[in-house]
Design a protein around this motif. Sequence first.
Motif, PDB file in Angstrom:
ATOM      1  N   UNK A 172      45.206 -35.594 -20.421  1.00  0.00           N
ATOM      2  CA  UNK A 172      44.487 -35.002 -21.547  1.00  0.00           C
ATOM      3  C   UNK A 172      45.545 -34.734 -22.595  1.00  0.00           C
ATOM      4  N   UNK A 173      45.547 -35.538 -23.650  1.00  0.00           N
ATOM      5  CA  UNK A 173      46.625 -35.444 -24.638  1.00  0.00           C
ATOM      6  C   UNK A 173      46.268 -36.188 -25.909  1.00  0.00           C
ATOM      7  N   UNK A 174      47.142 -36.070 -26.882  1.00  0.00           N
ATOM      8  CA  UNK A 174      47.056 -36.880 -28.085  1.00  0.00           C
ATOM      9  C   UNK A 174      47.868 -38.138 -27.802  1.00  0.00           C
ATOM     10  N   UNK A 175      47.185 -39.223 -27.541  1.00  0.00           N
ATOM     11  CA  UNK A 175      47.854 -40.482 -27.212  1.00  0.00           C
ATOM     12  C   UNK A 175      48.452 -41.106 -28.460  1.00  0.00           C
ATOM     13  N   UNK A 176      49.633 -41.660 -28.298  1.00  0.00           N
ATOM     14  CA  UNK A 176      50.295 -42.350 -29.391  1.00  0.00           C
ATOM     15  C   UNK A 176      51.078 -41.443 -30.309  1.00  0.00           C
ATOM     16  N   UNK A 177      51.116 -40.141 -30.002  1.00  0.00           N
ATOM     17  CA  UNK A 177      51.844 -39.199 -30.843  1.00  0.00           C
ATOM     18  C   UNK A 177      53.320 -39.579 -30.860  1.00  0.00           C
ATOM     19  N   UNK A 178      53.810 -40.008 -32.005  1.00  0.00           N
ATOM     20  CA  UNK A 178      55.201 -40.427 -32.180  1.00  0.00           C
ATOM     21  C   UNK A 178      55.569 -41.662 -31.360  1.00  0.00           C
ATOM     22  N   UNK A 179      54.584 -42.453 -30.948  1.00  0.00           N
ATOM     23  CA  UNK A 179      54.839 -43.697 -30.220  1.00  0.00           C
ATOM     24  C   UNK A 179      54.231 -44.833 -31.040  1.00  0.00           C
ATOM     25  N   UNK A 180      55.044 -45.764 -31.452  1.00  0.00           N
ATOM     26  CA  UNK A 180      54.532 -46.859 -32.281  1.00  0.00           C
ATOM     27  C   UNK A 180      54.877 -48.225 -31.694  1.00  0.00           C
ATOM     28  N   UNK A 181      54.823 -48.331 -30.381  1.00  0.00           N
ATOM     29  CA  UNK A 181      55.164 -49.599 -29.754  1.00  0.00           C
ATOM     30  C   UNK A 181      54.160 -49.960 -28.666  1.00  0.00           C
ATOM     31  N   UNK A 182      54.030 -51.260 -28.443  1.00  0.00           N
ATOM     32  CA  UNK A 182      53.192 -51.753 -27.358  1.00  0.00           C
ATOM     33  C   UNK A 182      53.988 -51.714 -26.062  1.00  0.00           C
ATOM     34  N   UNK A 183      53.287 -51.627 -24.952  1.00  0.00           N
ATOM     35  CA  UNK A 183      53.931 -51.671 -23.640  1.00  0.00           C
ATOM     36  C   UNK A 183      53.042 -52.506 -22.724  1.00  0.00           C
ATOM     37  N   UNK A 184      53.504 -52.776 -21.532  1.00  0.00           N
ATOM     38  CA  UNK A 184      52.689 -53.487 -20.559  1.00  0.00           C
ATOM     39  C   UNK A 184      53.035 -52.991 -19.167  1.00  0.00           C
ATOM     40  N   UNK A 185      52.167 -53.307 -18.230  1.00  0.00           N
ATOM     41  CA  UNK A 185      52.356 -52.949 -16.826  1.00  0.00           C
ATOM     42  C   UNK A 185      52.298 -54.225 -16.004  1.00  0.00           C
ATOM     43  N   UNK A 186      52.872 -54.196 -14.828  1.00  0.00           N
ATOM     44  CA  UNK A 186      52.845 -55.363 -13.947  1.00  0.00           C
ATOM     45  C   UNK A 186      51.554 -55.440 -13.142  1.00  0.00           C
ATOM     46  N   UNK A 187      50.644 -54.509 -13.366  1.00  0.00           N
ATOM     47  CA  UNK A 187      49.416 -54.428 -12.577  1.00  0.00           C
ATOM     48  C   UNK A 187      48.200 -54.398 -13.482  1.00  0.00           C
ATOM     49  N   UNK A 188      47.042 -54.722 -12.923  1.00  0.00           N
ATOM     50  CA  UNK A 188      45.778 -54.582 -13.624  1.00  0.00           C
ATOM     51  C   UNK A 188      45.565 -53.096 -13.911  1.00  0.00           C
ATOM     52  N   UNK A 189      45.193 -52.765 -15.130  1.00  0.00           N
ATOM     53  CA  UNK A 189      44.948 -51.369 -15.513  1.00  0.00           C
ATOM     54  C   UNK A 189      43.471 -51.190 -15.822  1.00  0.00           C
ATOM     55  N   UNK A 190      42.848 -50.261 -15.121  1.00  0.00           N
ATOM     56  CA  UNK A 190      41.470 -49.891 -15.424  1.00  0.00           C
ATOM     57  C   UNK A 190      41.504 -48.451 -15.900  1.00  0.00           C
ATOM     58  N   UNK A 191      41.016 -48.224 -17.104  1.00  0.00           N
ATOM     59  CA  UNK A 191      41.023 -46.885 -17.678  1.00  0.00           C
ATOM     60  C   UNK A 191      39.613 -46.401 -17.953  1.00  0.00           C
ATOM     61  N   UNK A 192      39.406 -45.099 -17.820  1.00  0.00           N
ATOM     62  CA  UNK A 192      38.126 -44.490 -18.180  1.00  0.00           C
ATOM     63  C   UNK A 192      38.403 -43.357 -19.149  1.00  0.00           C
ATOM     64  N   UNK A 193      37.749 -43.400 -20.302  1.00  0.00           N
ATOM     65  CA  UNK A 193      37.903 -42.358 -21.314  1.00  0.00           C
ATOM     66  C   UNK A 193      36.768 -41.351 -21.154  1.00  0.00           C
ATOM     67  N   UNK A 194      37.121 -40.122 -20.796  1.00  0.00           N
ATOM     68  CA  UNK A 194      36.132 -39.052 -20.649  1.00  0.00           C
ATOM     69  C   UNK A 194      35.729 -38.479 -22.002  1.00  0.00           C
TER      70      UNK A 194
END
Length: 102
Positions: A16-38
């Motif tokens: 639970x946060x402000x996503x992207x705060x002071x982050x301006x870059x793309x990233x990736x993971x080595x795994x499938x990512x499934x996200x749920x936004x509440x």
Amino acid sequence: MSAGSPILALLGQKWVQNYGNDVDYLHFHNYLEIGYCYGGDGFMVLGEEEKRFYGGIVTVIPPNYPHTTNSDIGTVSKWEYLFIDVEGFMKNSWIIRLRQKR
């Protein structure tokens, strides 16, 4: 990823946060990512595309795909995630083993 497990769950208050705060870059993971936004609003950058997000959506991001999440300025979003080693999951799946025994 924990040894011996093909799934990693990222749950709870940390997400639970402000996503992207002071982050301006793309990233990736080595795994499938499934996200749920509440809840919360913002946009995701997926490769070179921007897509709006809001509470109730599910994201499915393939392994090694560049992305990032950005909450609207001054807002907080709540996400939870599953990271899945798809190959490891399929190798250890009892459903696959059951089919192989027939």
